[in-house]
Design a protein around this motif. Sequence first.
Motif, PDB file in Angstrom:
ATOM      1  N   ASN A  18      66.116  15.581  74.232  1.00 32.45           N
ATOM      2  CA  ASN A  18      65.282  16.485  75.012  1.00 32.45           C
ATOM      3  C   ASN A  18      64.666  17.585  74.148  1.00 32.45           C
ATOM      4  O   ASN A  18      63.508  17.933  74.299  1.00 32.45           O
ATOM      5  N   ALA A  19      65.440  18.131  73.239  1.00 29.58           N
ATOM      6  CA  ALA A  19      64.998  19.265  72.419  1.00 29.58           C
ATOM      7  C   ALA A  19      63.861  18.889  71.472  1.00 29.58           C
ATOM      8  O   ALA A  19      63.145  19.761  70.987  1.00 29.58           O
ATOM      9  N   LYS A  20      63.655  17.600  71.221  1.00 32.44           N
ATOM     10  CA  LYS A  20      62.608  17.160  70.308  1.00 32.44           C
ATOM     11  C   LYS A  20      61.300  16.844  71.024  1.00 32.44           C
ATOM     12  O   LYS A  20      60.342  16.409  70.399  1.00 32.44           O
ATOM     13  N   ILE A  21      61.266  17.047  72.351  1.00 33.08           N
ATOM     14  CA  ILE A  21      60.094  16.686  73.133  1.00 33.08           C
ATOM     15  C   ILE A  21      59.456  17.952  73.698  1.00 33.08           C
ATOM     16  O   ILE A  21      60.119  18.790  74.309  1.00 33.08           O
ATOM     17  N   THR A  22      58.131  18.092  73.505  1.00 27.78           N
ATOM     18  CA  THR A  22      57.371  19.188  74.069  1.00 27.78           C
ATOM     19  C   THR A  22      56.266  18.585  74.925  1.00 27.78           C
ATOM     20  O   THR A  22      55.512  17.729  74.463  1.00 27.78           O
ATOM     21  N   ILE A  23      56.177  19.060  76.179  1.00 24.67           N
ATOM     22  CA  ILE A  23      55.156  18.563  77.107  1.00 24.67           C
ATOM     23  C   ILE A  23      54.306  19.743  77.538  1.00 24.67           C
ATOM     24  O   ILE A  23      54.830  20.737  78.045  1.00 24.67           O
ATOM     25  N   LEU A  24      52.993  19.616  77.319  1.00 29.60           N
ATOM     26  CA  LEU A  24      52.076  20.695  77.643  1.00 29.60           C
ATOM     27  C   LEU A  24      51.007  20.204  78.607  1.00 29.60           C
ATOM     28  O   LEU A  24      50.614  19.042  78.577  1.00 29.60           O
ATOM     29  N   ALA A  25      50.541  21.124  79.455  1.00 37.67           N
ATOM     30  CA  ALA A  25      49.467  20.790  80.382  1.00 37.67           C
ATOM     31  C   ALA A  25      48.148  20.810  79.631  1.00 37.67           C
ATOM     32  O   ALA A  25      47.887  21.676  78.818  1.00 37.67           O
ATOM     33  N   GLY A  26      47.343  19.799  79.892  1.00 39.91           N
ATOM     34  CA  GLY A  26      46.035  19.703  79.256  1.00 39.91           C
ATOM     35  C   GLY A  26      44.936  19.730  80.306  1.00 39.91           C
ATOM     36  O   GLY A  26      45.180  19.974  81.477  1.00 39.91           O
ATOM     37  N   ASN A  27      43.725  19.491  79.871  1.00 39.28           N
ATOM     38  CA  ASN A  27      42.624  19.454  80.846  1.00 39.28           C
ATOM     39  C   ASN A  27      41.841  18.174  80.717  1.00 39.28           C
ATOM     40  O   ASN A  27      41.938  17.397  79.878  1.00 39.28           O
TER      41      ASN A  27
END
Length: 180
Positions: A171-180
């Motif tokens: 989990n700590a190696k995953i980054t999820i960001l909102a895009g457009n």
Amino acid sequence: MNKVLASFKGFWERIKKVKHIEIYLTIIVALIIIAIYLSSLGLGSSKQTSTNDKNNQNSPTTFSTSAEYVDYLENKLDNVLSSVQGASNVNVIITLESGFEYEYATEEETKQTSNGSVTTSTLVLVDGKPVVVKEYYPTIKGIVVVAKGAEDVKVKMDILTLIQTVIEVENAKITILAGN
């Protein structure tokens, strides 16, 4: 039909007369189960993987470079994450800690000398190339996902769960960001 049934009954009577038939049948069933289990592991395959990336054990794809491997994983995740309800315009970036690592076959020779024994190790070569005993896939350093819809907590959790299932990364190696 009666002839087949009679021959089956005769066969069955001969089997019943065998001493300890239960033990023999149990051994046969156990051997069949072991054979099926071992064949599912792919022990006949020359390509072996590390536990860092178990998802590629069944992958028939071979990679010449770490960049090809990363491209494969990114495309695989792009495709599957795009199908998550609420997620669109998905982009995935994967970074690695290192490249492929190989364990090579060696021959060891021990010689006795007046000062004790000396062991020398030499690389086994076939047609001038070293023999690879084991291949370790690169360890994933991190995954970044940018997706439209990731601002929704449910979509973000679905993406996270999917990545952990497909790639088996912490989990700590995953980054999820909102895009457009």
